[in-house]
Design a protein around this motif. Structure first.
Motif, mmCIF file in Angstrom:
data_model
loop_
_atom_site.group_PDB
_atom_site.id
_atom_site.type_symbol
_atom_site.label_atom_id
_atom_site.label_comp_id
_atom_site.label_asym_id
_atom_site.label_seq_id
_atom_site.Cartn_x
_atom_site.Cartn_y
_atom_site.Cartn_z
ATOM 1 N N GLU A 256 0.853 -1.184 0.000
ATOM 2 C CA GLU A 256 0.000 0.000 0.000
ATOM 3 C C GLU A 256 0.890 1.236 0.000
ATOM 4 O O GLU A 256 1.621 1.483 0.953
ATOM 5 N N MET A 257 0.805 1.979 -1.093
ATOM 6 C CA MET A 257 1.612 3.194 -1.238
ATOM 7 C C MET A 257 0.684 4.399 -1.254
ATOM 8 O O MET A 257 -0.417 4.326 -1.824
ATOM 9 N N PRO A 258 1.096 5.519 -0.650
ATOM 10 C CA PRO A 258 0.210 6.694 -0.576
ATOM 11 C C PRO A 258 -0.129 7.292 -1.928
ATOM 12 O O PRO A 258 -1.129 7.998 -2.057
ATOM 13 N N TRP A 259 0.690 7.015 -2.966
ATOM 14 C CA TRP A 259 0.449 7.616 -4.272
ATOM 15 C C TRP A 259 -0.433 6.738 -5.169
ATOM 16 O O TRP A 259 -0.637 7.057 -6.344
ATOM 17 N N ARG A 260 -0.967 5.632 -4.618
ATOM 18 C CA ARG A 260 -1.830 4.781 -5.437
ATOM 19 C C ARG A 260 -3.064 5.554 -5.922
ATOM 20 O O ARG A 260 -3.460 6.550 -5.321
ATOM 21 N N THR A 261 -3.668 5.064 -7.006
ATOM 22 C CA THR A 261 -4.731 5.821 -7.666
ATOM 23 C C THR A 261 -6.050 5.059 -7.714
ATOM 24 O O THR A 261 -6.072 3.835 -7.852
ATOM 25 N N LYS A 262 -7.144 5.824 -7.618
ATOM 26 C CA LYS A 262 -8.498 5.280 -7.792
ATOM 27 C C LYS A 262 -9.137 5.763 -9.092
ATOM 28 O O LYS A 262 -10.013 5.116 -9.638
#
Length: 364
Positions: A256-262
């Motif tokens: 889980e990385m903070p820059w992941r995208t939805k």
């Protein structure tokens, strides 16, 4: 996203005669019959500690302003100027890549599968500049197992994986996988790129994926990380690697990385390339990827990440084409110089229709 592979067409005699350059200590000689460059054998030497130092910056900086070279090279490549059949990138032991697949790095277009494999070749080339004592990394081509391999039996998958590992080792210029290494296996599944990283030092199997879609591992990846893990374990055991018969007992986890995208469903390719370039086996705050978060603390979409992605496409196409590891670097530099001599009106005309032209080329 996956496009039909383009047949390799030799570059013309005229093109070859237009450029000559030196790659380190090897003089480029043109073989006009075969239509590809050859390099005189050069003496193998160890890199000095200075070239291996941490001050040799291999990773592109996301935050840095675009340099003139990056603007110039990317404008040339994203104008759809020149023949789509020109070979413009190849490492010494990698696969030739023509202009058309690399044009898919234009922002807003789904990246071609050949770009990811070429990126792996370049990262393998750059590994020789790593600091002594730092963890070794090995970058595989996309889809070490093809779509139909996942429904075959384990023995068949292991054979396919082993066969595909051999050209990877050739590209990396190593005879075997180091005992402690990170192995990056890019995967293209259902028009989405992600990467499975096998950490043979800490015995971890980690999925590096920009998608923050809240679904189970099984629903998202259909057991692909496990099947890749098992095939790798067989290969390692067959070749006497200590991780063989051990790594297959490790459960994959999704980082889980903070820059992941939805919301971003088109730029998985650049996230994959960035993850491969920057991940060293240390997640969390120890991983300096450089992306801003997709959304603000208030939940609103931030355009900082979008700007970083658009700039990174330009930085990556420039890094690939101007790398000393690219045997066609001299040809590209000569072509950029020609492009820069075009009138402003001609450049504007090319740029106005480049998006449609590039899409048409990719569908050719």
């Amino acid at each position: 996203m996956e496009k039909t592979a383009l047949a390799v067409t030799p570059i013309s005699q005229k093109t070859q005669e237009e450029y000559e350059y030196t790659i380190r200590r090897g003089r480029l000689i043109h073989d006009l019959d075969l239509g590809k460059p050859k390099i005189r054998p050069e003496r193998q030497t160890e890199l000095t500690d200075a070239l291996r130092s941490p001050y040799v910056k291999r990773a592109v900086s996301i935050k840095a302003k675009l340099e003139n070279a990056e603007l110039s090279v990317s404008s040339y490549m994203f104008s759809a100027w020149g023949s789509m059949w020109d070979v413009v990138f190849r490492t010494k032991k990698g696969v030739p890549v023509m202009r058309s697949p690399l044009e898919s790095l234009l922002p807003g277009i789904e990246v071609h599968i050949l770009v990811i494999s070429a990126w792996a070749d370049l990262l393998n080339y750059e590994e020789k500049f790593k600091l002594k004592g730092s963890i070794a990394r090995l970058f595989c081509s996309v889809n070490m197992l093809n779509e139909d391999d996942y429904i075959k039996n384990a023995k068949s998958r292991a054979k396919t994986f082993g066969d595909n590992m051999e050209p990877v080792l050739v590209s990396a210029d190593v005879k075997k996988i180091p005992e402690h290494a990170l192995i990056f296996v890019p995967v293209l599944h259902e028009a989405h790129f992600y990467c499975v990283c096998f950490n043979l030092k800490d015995m971890k199997v980690e999925v590096l994926d920009n998608s923050a879609k809240d679904v189970s591992m099984q629903a998202k990846y259909k057991k692909r990380p496990e099947k890749l893990r098992d095939a790798l374990s067989v290969y390692l055991e067959k070749n006497g690697h200590p991780a063989g018969g051990v790594i297959d007992k490790v459960e994959p986890v999704r980082l889980e990385m903070p820059w992941r995208t939805k919301n971003n469903v088109i730029d998985c390719g650049v996230f994959l390339m960035r993850h491969m370039e920057t991940y060293k086996g240390v997640s969390g705050k120890g991983w300096e990827c450089g992306f801003s978060n997709e959304c603000t603390d208030a939940g609103e979409i931030s355009y900082k990440q979008s700007k970083e992605i658009d700039d990174l496409w330009r930085k990556y196409i420039t890094k690939m084409l101007l790398s000393e590891g690219n045997e066609y670097r001299g040809f590209v530099k000569a072509e950029v110089a020609k492009y820069n001599k075009l009138s402003a009106d001609e450049k504007k005309r090319l740029e106005s229709k480049a998006y449609d032209t590039i899409l048409a080329r990719l569908d050719n």
